[in-house]
Enzyme design. Structure first.
Site, short mmCIF file in Angstrom:
data_model
loop_
_atom_site.label_atom_id
_atom_site.label_comp_id
_atom_site.label_asym_id
_atom_site.label_seq_id
_atom_site.Cartn_x
_atom_site.Cartn_y
_atom_site.Cartn_z
N HIS A 1 0.70 -1.41 0.11
CA HIS A 1 -0.21 0.37 0.01
C HIS A 1 1.08 0.91 -0.26
O HIS A 1 0.78 2.54 -1.28
CB HIS A 1 -0.79 0.12 1.15
CG HIS A 1 -1.31 1.16 1.28
ND1 HIS A 1 -2.78 1.45 0.58
CD2 HIS A 1 -1.20 2.47 2.06
CE1 HIS A 1 -3.10 2.62 1.12
NE2 HIS A 1 -2.12 3.21 1.79
N HIS B 1 1.27 4.35 -2.59
CA HIS B 1 1.52 6.19 -2.52
C HIS B 1 2.56 6.92 -3.36
O HIS B 1 2.76 7.65 -4.17
CB HIS B 1 2.20 6.14 -0.82
CG HIS B 1 0.44 6.78 -0.25
ND1 HIS B 1 -0.19 7.21 -0.08
CD2 HIS B 1 -0.14 5.53 0.65
CE1 HIS B 1 -1.07 7.34 1.00
NE2 HIS B 1 -0.80 6.17 1.44
N SER C 1 -4.01 1.25 -4.51
CA SER C 1 -3.91 -0.58 -4.06
C SER C 1 -4.10 -1.36 -3.82
O SER C 1 -4.20 -2.62 -3.37
CB SER C 1 -2.94 -0.03 -3.02
OG SER C 1 -3.54 0.16 -1.79
N GLU D 1 -5.78 9.11 -0.98
CA GLU D 1 -6.08 7.80 -0.35
C GLU D 1 -7.35 8.06 -1.08
O GLU D 1 -6.66 6.62 -1.87
CB GLU D 1 -6.68 7.33 1.25
CG GLU D 1 -5.78 7.40 2.45
CD GLU D 1 -4.56 6.29 2.57
OE1 GLU D 1 -4.41 5.31 1.26
OE2 GLU D 1 -3.66 6.60 2.87
FE LIG Z 1 -1.82 5.31 3.08
#
Ligand SMILES: [Fe+2]
Length: 274
Positions: free
Chosen positions: A128, A133, A193, A174
């Site tokens: 993730h 990111h 993700s 996010e």
């Molecule tokens: Fe995150």
């Protein structure tokens, strides 16, 4: 100091919670799991993620095989936007997190999910944090936005507006979508993700997709343990960045004074229609 992580492990950390990634000691099964997750997710995102995300994925050589060595990855990232990755055992306290971001350091988990959690893991893992990111942090405008988010966060903590600031992170970094030539594309790491959410966020009829508006975002509660019922859509990373310029604390104060906007629990909504 010694801390107990959300996964129940005891880990020795420094004041900023950074640890050694110990890349040399990562088991081959973990590298192999990264490769499988990478192959699956990059295929899903090919026509769904925004071009900046896909460009970052390629430029940072995240497909070179196995969990990236954070030091080597940081060297590539730093050349582009001045950011580095720091390994952390787990989620770090919010003030520590904001301080890292404000100083262009992205805290990334050092562990990867196990086989049973391949499709969903509640706490952020290396897949993730890095796959989700880091590609966008190679984009100069988004990199500036994220650093500015950290700087605003330091002030928001002092103001007692942590909840409002967390919503900004949630609905952009996010779970943000962005408009590109009339189409919606993914840029949020929580979506990028996740196999299921990459498809659901763009293609399902259920969630609402309102335009990004900072005041609305600050007043909108979110669900951190279920599918999302809304995704805010940004026009561009530049316009997103510009909403964080100047002194935002009067706006945060106003958001607190006005209170939360009414919201629908996606679970009760789904139960009604089942
Ligand atoms: Fe995150």
């Amino acid at each position: 100091m010694l801390i107990t992580t959300a996964m129940g492990r005891e880990v020795e950390v420094t004041g900023d919670y950074s640890i050694d990634q110990n890349w040399d000691q990562i088991p081959s099964a973990d590298h192999e799991r990264w490769d499988r997750l990478y192959a699956r997710q990059s295929k899903i995102l090919k026509n769904r993620a925004c071009p900046e995300f896909l460009e970052g994925l390629h430029a940072l050589e995240l497909s070179s095989g196995g969990i990236p060595n954070y030091e080597e990855l940081s060297d590539r990232l730093e050349k582009r936007t001045g950011w580095r990755i720091v390994a952390v055992p787990d989620l770090v306290p919010d003030p520590v997190f904001f301080e890292h971001l404000a100083n262009r350091r992205f805290p990334a988990a050092s562990f990867i999910r196990d086989e049973a959690q391949l499709d969903y893991i509640e706490e952020p893992d290396a897949f993730h944090d890095i796959f989700g990111h880091v590609p966008l942090i190679a984009n100069p405008v988004f990199a500036d936005f994220l650093a500015q988010f950290g700087k605003v966060g330091v002030k928001a903590v002092d103001l007692g507006a942590l909840q409002q600031h967390a919503r900004l992170y949630w609905f952009t970094v996010e779970f943000g979508l962005i408009r590109r030539n009339g189409d919606l594309k993914i840029y949020g790491a929580g979506i990028a993700s996740s196999k299921g959410e990459s498809i659901y966020s763009l293609e399902d009829d259920f969630p609402r997709r309102p335009d990004y508006d900072l005041m609305t975002v600050l007043r909108t509660p979110y669900w951190n343990d279920d599918i999302q019922d809304k995704y805010f859509v940004a026009d561009s990373f530049q316009s997103l960045f510009e909403t964080l310029s100047g002194d935002l604390m009067p706006l945060y104060k106003e958001a607190m004074r006005l209170g939360d906007l009414a919201h629908t629990d996606p679970r009760s909504k789904l139960a009604e229609t089942a």
